[in-house]
Write a protein that holds these residues in place. Structure first.
Motif, PDB file in Angstrom:
ATOM      1  N   LYS A 122       0.772  -1.340  -0.020  1.00 37.72           N
ATOM      2  CA  LYS A 122      -0.151   0.181  -0.042  1.00 37.72           C
ATOM      3  C   LYS A 122       0.827   1.357  -0.105  1.00 37.72           C
ATOM      4  CE  LYS A 122      -4.219  -2.057   2.095  1.00 37.72           C
ATOM      5  NZ  LYS A 122      -3.669  -3.509   1.863  1.00 37.72           N
ATOM      6  N   VAL A 123       1.642   1.365  -1.020  1.00 38.56           N
ATOM      7  CA  VAL A 123       2.383   2.607  -1.339  1.00 38.56           C
ATOM      8  C   VAL A 123       1.615   3.500  -2.372  1.00 38.56           C
ATOM      9  CG1 VAL A 123       4.441   1.826  -0.640  1.00 38.56           C
ATOM     10  CG2 VAL A 123       3.881   1.808  -2.922  1.00 38.56           C
ATOM     11  N   ARG A 124       2.112   4.954  -2.282  1.00 38.26           N
ATOM     12  CA  ARG A 124       1.422   5.834  -3.338  1.00 38.26           C
ATOM     13  C   ARG A 124       1.955   5.234  -4.690  1.00 38.26           C
ATOM     14  NH1 ARG A 124       3.869  11.108  -2.070  1.00 38.26           N
ATOM     15  NH2 ARG A 124       5.462   9.673  -1.265  1.00 38.26           N
ATOM     16  N   GLN A 125       1.129   5.890  -5.665  1.00 35.52           N
ATOM     17  CA  GLN A 125       1.456   5.814  -7.223  1.00 35.52           C
ATOM     18  C   GLN A 125       2.725   6.251  -7.461  1.00 35.52           C
ATOM     19  OE1 GLN A 125      -0.314   3.860  -9.436  1.00 35.52           O
ATOM     20  NE2 GLN A 125       1.263   4.094 -10.819  1.00 35.52           N
ATOM     21  N   ARG A 126       3.352   7.423  -7.083  1.00 30.14           N
ATOM     22  CA  ARG A 126       4.557   8.122  -7.259  1.00 30.14           C
ATOM     23  C   ARG A 126       5.612   7.188  -6.785  1.00 30.14           C
ATOM     24  NH1 ARG A 126       6.838  12.843  -8.163  1.00 30.14           N
ATOM     25  NH2 ARG A 126       8.841  13.122  -7.730  1.00 30.14           N
ATOM     26  N   VAL A 127       5.637   6.087  -5.909  1.00 28.76           N
ATOM     27  CA  VAL A 127       6.411   5.548  -5.147  1.00 28.76           C
ATOM     28  C   VAL A 127       6.732   4.246  -6.432  1.00 28.76           C
ATOM     29  CG1 VAL A 127       7.124   3.752  -3.527  1.00 28.76           C
ATOM     30  CG2 VAL A 127       5.973   5.873  -2.945  1.00 28.76           C
ATOM     31  N   LEU A 237      -3.504   5.947 -18.994  1.00 24.01           N
ATOM     32  CA  LEU A 237      -2.709   5.850 -20.007  1.00 24.01           C
ATOM     33  C   LEU A 237      -1.245   6.184 -19.524  1.00 24.01           C
ATOM     34  CD1 LEU A 237      -4.488   7.697 -23.016  1.00 24.01           C
ATOM     35  CD2 LEU A 237      -3.980   5.754 -22.866  1.00 24.01           C
ATOM     36  N   VAL A 238      -1.095   7.352 -18.759  1.00 26.36           N
ATOM     37  CA  VAL A 238       0.191   7.692 -18.027  1.00 26.36           C
ATOM     38  C   VAL A 238       0.614   6.411 -17.233  1.00 26.36           C
ATOM     39  CG1 VAL A 238       1.365   8.966 -16.256  1.00 26.36           C
ATOM     40  CG2 VAL A 238       0.006   9.985 -17.885  1.00 26.36           C
ATOM     41  N   ASN A 239      -0.303   5.668 -16.397  1.00 30.87           N
ATOM     42  CA  ASN A 239       0.458   4.484 -15.882  1.00 30.87           C
ATOM     43  C   ASN A 239       0.720   3.373 -16.761  1.00 30.87           C
ATOM     44  OD1 ASN A 239      -0.594   5.190 -13.405  1.00 30.87           O
ATOM     45  ND2 ASN A 239      -2.596   4.448 -13.367  1.00 30.87           N
ATOM     46  N   ASP A 240       0.302   3.234 -17.749  1.00 26.77           N
ATOM     47  CA  ASP A 240       0.522   2.209 -18.815  1.00 26.77           C
ATOM     48  C   ASP A 240       2.147   2.795 -19.527  1.00 26.77           C
ATOM     49  OD1 ASP A 240      -1.458   0.787 -18.531  1.00 26.77           O
ATOM     50  OD2 ASP A 240      -2.658   1.347 -20.236  1.00 26.77           O
ATOM     51  N   THR A 241       2.072   3.897 -19.476  1.00 25.11           N
ATOM     52  CA  THR A 241       3.768   4.297 -20.055  1.00 25.11           C
ATOM     53  C   THR A 241       4.814   3.768 -19.250  1.00 25.11           C
ATOM     54  OG1 THR A 241       3.876   6.338 -18.856  1.00 25.11           O
ATOM     55  CG2 THR A 241       2.769   6.531 -20.986  1.00 25.11           C
ATOM     56  N   ALA A 256       3.086  13.511 -20.709  1.00 22.00           N
ATOM     57  CA  ALA A 256       1.741  13.785 -20.391  1.00 22.00           C
ATOM     58  C   ALA A 256       0.975  14.390 -21.636  1.00 22.00           C
ATOM     59  CB  ALA A 256       1.764  14.889 -19.160  1.00 22.00           C
ATOM     60  N   LEU A 257       1.628  15.242 -22.484  1.00 26.92           N
ATOM     61  CA  LEU A 257       0.914  15.924 -23.465  1.00 26.92           C
ATOM     62  C   LEU A 257       0.247  14.851 -24.620  1.00 26.92           C
ATOM     63  CD1 LEU A 257       3.183  18.838 -24.165  1.00 26.92           C
ATOM     64  CD2 LEU A 257       0.807  19.184 -23.557  1.00 26.92           C
ATOM     65  N   ALA A 258       1.555  13.563 -24.651  1.00 28.66           N
ATOM     66  CA  ALA A 258       1.067  12.652 -25.487  1.00 28.66           C
ATOM     67  C   ALA A 258      -0.269  11.775 -24.926  1.00 28.66           C
ATOM     68  CB  ALA A 258       2.076  11.652 -25.756  1.00 28.66           C
ATOM     69  N   CYS A 259      -0.341  11.625 -23.740  1.00 34.10           N
ATOM     70  CA  CYS A 259      -1.503  10.873 -23.014  1.00 34.10           C
ATOM     71  C   CYS A 259      -2.726  11.921 -23.356  1.00 34.10           C
ATOM     72  CB  CYS A 259      -1.280  10.466 -21.625  1.00 34.10           C
ATOM     73  SG  CYS A 259       0.031   9.425 -21.312  1.00 34.10           S
ATOM     74  N   ILE A 260      -2.740  13.278 -23.375  1.00 28.80           N
ATOM     75  CA  ILE A 260      -3.592  13.961 -23.402  1.00 28.80           C
ATOM     76  C   ILE A 260      -4.113  13.990 -24.871  1.00 28.80           C
ATOM     77  CG2 ILE A 260      -4.546  16.439 -23.531  1.00 28.80           C
ATOM     78  CD1 ILE A 260      -2.648  16.852 -20.805  1.00 28.80           C
ATOM     79  N   TYR A 261      -3.275  14.011 -25.576  1.00 28.95           N
ATOM     80  CA  TYR A 261      -3.418  13.818 -27.103  1.00 28.95           C
ATOM     81  C   TYR A 261      -4.121  12.699 -27.645  1.00 28.95           C
ATOM     82  CZ  TYR A 261      -2.406  14.074 -32.347  1.00 28.95           C
ATOM     83  OH  TYR A 261      -2.738  14.256 -33.673  1.00 28.95           O
ATOM     84  N   ILE A 262      -3.722  11.540 -27.173  1.00 33.48           N
ATOM     85  CA  ILE A 262      -4.394  10.404 -27.145  1.00 33.48           C
ATOM     86  C   ILE A 262      -5.863  10.344 -26.840  1.00 33.48           C
ATOM     87  CG2 ILE A 262      -4.720   7.791 -26.917  1.00 33.48           C
ATOM     88  CD1 ILE A 262      -1.456   7.689 -26.834  1.00 33.48           C
TER      89      ILE A 262
END
Length: 323
Positions: A122-127, A237-241, A256-262
């Motif tokens: 149970k840690v944060r996504q950033r970790v 999408l970011v998670n999947d990168t 981030a911009l690429a994920c927004i674009y998709i």
């Protein structure tokens, strides 16, 4: 709507070509590189595991410039690699019959292993993101024969938890690894093994531990574009990168911009004018987008279980146990 139909860029031989070769922020010539510090950055570190509310004011140009300085002044920016540098199979691994495709499969498989283990403690996504970044960065410098990925993975999570000030005890990692992997002795390690590998990782990483991630710029850019309803989709999408090596190659805000674009194309959001105003390098944005979509097409991965066992077990069996 086609993925490349929204923005006013010309195409040649299947690749995006910019009509004007100028730096996107100050119109300086010769700044087409993805490493160019003049490219627009909107990054500050993220501590959220899930997308928070995105209410607030839109980003100002001066604030964007300040954020650009944050990333380009960091050690992370100096660690960016060229694409051909990230999938080079070390000689020791080639001798064991590991191909570039198999090398990539191991990294995908162990990224899932880190994610599953992180869910247990149970840690944060950033970790999780930092741990996977360490893991992938290590194997641009070390072989899997020398550094057993089964041990490197939990050691990266342990180190990342410290760096991100969300420390997980090594004994908990050992406990949950045994719980997850059952009778597979190749994954069974003791506390001292993780602590010893942590020291090796620090050396392998040259003690460069600061990692910037796309999550915070994603939220700020979505807010700036007025499409915060795409937050959950773009966040996924970011998670999947992190199943790819993009974080080792591109600045986080470009990911981030690429994920927004998709997300905007798939959800029929017209962001043409916003991207034009932003003056981001659409060559890079579209190339990253293509890499993400190609990944989905190439690897049919179960979002919970990861790669199919018949694909990954033969590859893992080529690696020495507890190297």
């Amino acid at each position: 709507m086609g993925l490349y139909a929204q923005t006013p860029w010309t195409w040649q031989a299947g690749l995006p070509i910019r009509a004007r070769s100028k730096c996107d922020m100050w119109n300086r010539p010769g700044c087409a590189s993805r490493r160019c510090p003049h490219l627009l950055s909107v990054h500050t570190p993220s501590s959220q595991r899930t997308p928070p509310d995105s209410s607030g004011e839109t980003l100002s140009r001066s604030r964007r410039s300040t954020m650009a300085a944050n990333f380009w002044a960091s050690s992370h920016s100096k660690q960016l690699l060229d694409p051909e540098e990230v999938d080079v199979v070390p000689a020791a691994d080639r001798e064991r019959g590991i191909t570039p495709v198999e090398f990539r499969l191991v990294k995908i498989h162990m990224s899932f292993h880190i994610w599953r283990l992180a869910q247990q403690v149970k840690v944060r996504q950033r970790v999780i993101a930092t741990a996977i970044t360490y893991f992938r960065r290590v194997y641009t410098r070390k072989s899997m024969t020398e550094y057993d990925p089964r041990l490197v993975a939990p050691a990266c999570l342990y180190l990342a938890s410290k760096v991100e000030e969300s420390t997980v005890q090594a004994r908990l990692l050992v406990f949950y690894i045994k719980k997850m992997c059952g009778s597979d002795d190749k994954y069974r390690f003791e506390i001292k093994d993780i602590l010893e590998m942590e020291m090796k990782l620090l050396e392998a990483l040259d003690y460069y531990l600061v990692v910037y991630h796309p999550y915070r710029p994603l939220l700020q850019l979505l807010q700036d574009a007025g499409i915060t309803d795409l937050t959950q989709f773009a966040w996924g999408l970011v998670n999947d990168t992190y199943k790819m090596d993009l974080i080792l190659i591109y600045p986080p805000y470009m990911i981030a911009l690429a994920c927004i674009y998709i997300a905007s194309v798939l959800k029929d959001k017209d962001t043409t004018s916003w991207f034009e105003e932003l003056r981001a390098d659409m060559n890079i944005v579209k190339n990253i987008s293509m890499e993400i979509l190609d990944f989905y097409d190439t690897y049919k991965i179960d979002p919970i279980r990861g790669l199919q066992e018949d694909k990954i077990i033969p590859v893992m069996n080529k690696l020495p146990s507890k190297a």
